[in-house]
Design a protein around this motif. Structure first.
Motif: not given
Length: 427
Positions: A416-418, A420-422, A427, A414, A424-425
């Motif tokens: 790690q997913t968070m 990754s989401d950060l 990019r 979880t 992506n912001v």
């Protein structure tokens, strides 16, 4: 707490649960190990440095928690030198380090164990299944005194012959015997009869008779004399023991009187006494147990206690362990004597001991020094203490541990997913 801290915390959770499953696996693996004490796992919350308004859960630390004070089930054993402790305490054992000049040598440091599957070795020591040699006090089978302290050696002791020095007797003489008072042994009643032993262990039959002495005119007390057969022939020759046994009107013994130095002892010196052809130079009749003169319908003397302290030479036939930790030997002549005392110690904090790889424990600063003695505990021979591991409980703990481990991996995924989401912001 940030995402990186959450990852670190979940990693500590994985490590802690891995440690717990390691202890569980060890407990299950040793569920049939004699005297094994399971290792539980305790978890400690490592709080991060925060203020009262910003407290967050920290990482976790797993520690072993010993269960040395929790006994396992005790089962019967067919080996008489197997033993278990009922209560607290540990057996003291030493490790064999080698052989020097045909004799075993041992480490100078004792270890401590609940594993009591001790069995004799070819050289007479008592060794358990983990290689620990039982230590304690070796006793002289004749005197009962401590010969030496260290590894116990049973071996094949021979009990030497011992001349009878004391005959212990208690009983009642009839107030009205079947014969009339007389100074002649022919007018007597049968007294105690037993087998005594010479200095070489040869049996000697001791036959006695009681003769009631004719009372003096107007006397209220009565007296008896004890005679024994002194001849070695078929025709008995009766010899007076030389002591008058007097009773008052109530049947109480008035003479001989108790010892001035030991009021509880009443003895009669018989030596030198030639009995059945053998001369005993140090023979005593102990009547401390009581000699009375009460009415008896049979008119005969009755015996309550009759024993002697001599014996023939004998070899060891079997051993047994007493509740006091003494290892007693039974010999071919029926004698039972103590051969050794098993070493048992106590600790102020048994769970503070350090475990080694042989099922033993070592002293630490937390455990405190060993205190010799049973301290209220008892020893049971021909028995074994099993592991205190309960398989059902360990399986339950294993399921909980597995779930906790899986949950920590979910935290990592979880986080790690968070992250990754950060990423992506931006990019």
């Amino acid at each position: 707490m940030d995402l990186f801290t959450a990852l670190q915390t979940s990693v500590s959770g994985l490590q802690a649960q891995s440690y717990a499953i390691s202890n569980i696996s060890g407990n299950i693996a040793n569920s049939q190990t004699t005297g094994y004490k399971r290792v539980d796992t305790s978890f400690i919350d490592m709080m991060a440095e925060t203020t009262q308004k910003r407290e967050v859960a920290g990482s976790v630390l797993a520690q072993s928690q010993l269960t040395n004070t929790i006994a396992g089930n005790v089962v019967a054993s067919s080996v008489p030198t197997n033993m278990s402790i009922d209560g607290t305490g540990f057996f003291t054992v030493a490790q064999k380090t080698g052989d020097a000049n045909g004799a075993a040598t041992f480490s100078g440091t004792n270890a401590y164990t609940r594993r009591g599957d001790f069995a004799p070795t070819v050289d007479g020591h008592l060794k358990n299944g983990a290689g620990g040699y039982l230590t304690g006090n070796n006793l002289d089978p004749v005197t009962g005194q401590v010969v030496n302290s260290g590894p116990i050696v049973i071996g094949n002791p021979v009990l030497p012959a011992k001349e009878t020095t004391t005959i212990t007797y208690s009983g009642n003489l009839p107030a009205t015997p079947t014969v009339s008072p007389s100074a002649d042994p022919a007018g007597s009643i049968a007294g105690p009869s037993l087998t005594a032993y010479t200095s070489s262990g040869a049996p000697v039959t001791v036959n006695t008779r009681w003769i009631q002495t004719p009372p003096a005119a107007g006397a209220t007390s009565t007296s008896w004399s004890l005679v024994y057969n002194s001849s070695a022939t078929a025709t008995p020759t009766w010899t007076d023991s030389g002591t008058t046994f007097a009773f008052d009107a109530t049947g109480k013994l008035t003479s001989p009187s108790p010892s001035a130095t030991t009021p509880s002892k009443t003895t009669v010196t018989l030596s030198p006494a030639k009995i059945s052809g053998y001369t005993f130079n140090n023979l005593t009749l102990d009547i401390s147990g009581g000699l009375t003169q009460y009415a008896d319908a049979t008119g005969a003397a009755t015996t309550s206690t009759l024993s002697q302290d001599g014996n023939t030479s004998a070899t060891l036939t079997s051993v047994a362990v007493g509740t006091d930790g003494k290892i007693n030997g039974t010999f071919s002549n029926g004698s039972v004597v103590a051969l050794a005392t098993a070493g048992v110690v106590q600790f102020a904090d048994p769970d503070g001991l350090k475990a080694d790889s042989n099922g033993n424990y070592l002293q630490t600063a937390d455990s405190g020094p060993p205190i010799a003695g049973l301290n209220g505990s008892t020893i049971t021979g021909a028995s074994l203490e099993q592991s205190n591991t309960d398989i059902a409980t360990e399986f339950s703990k294993m399921i909980v541990t597995q779930q906790a481990y899986s949950a920590n991996t979910r935290v990592m995924s979880t986080a790690q997913t968070m992250m990754s989401d950060l990423l992506n912001v931006i990019r």
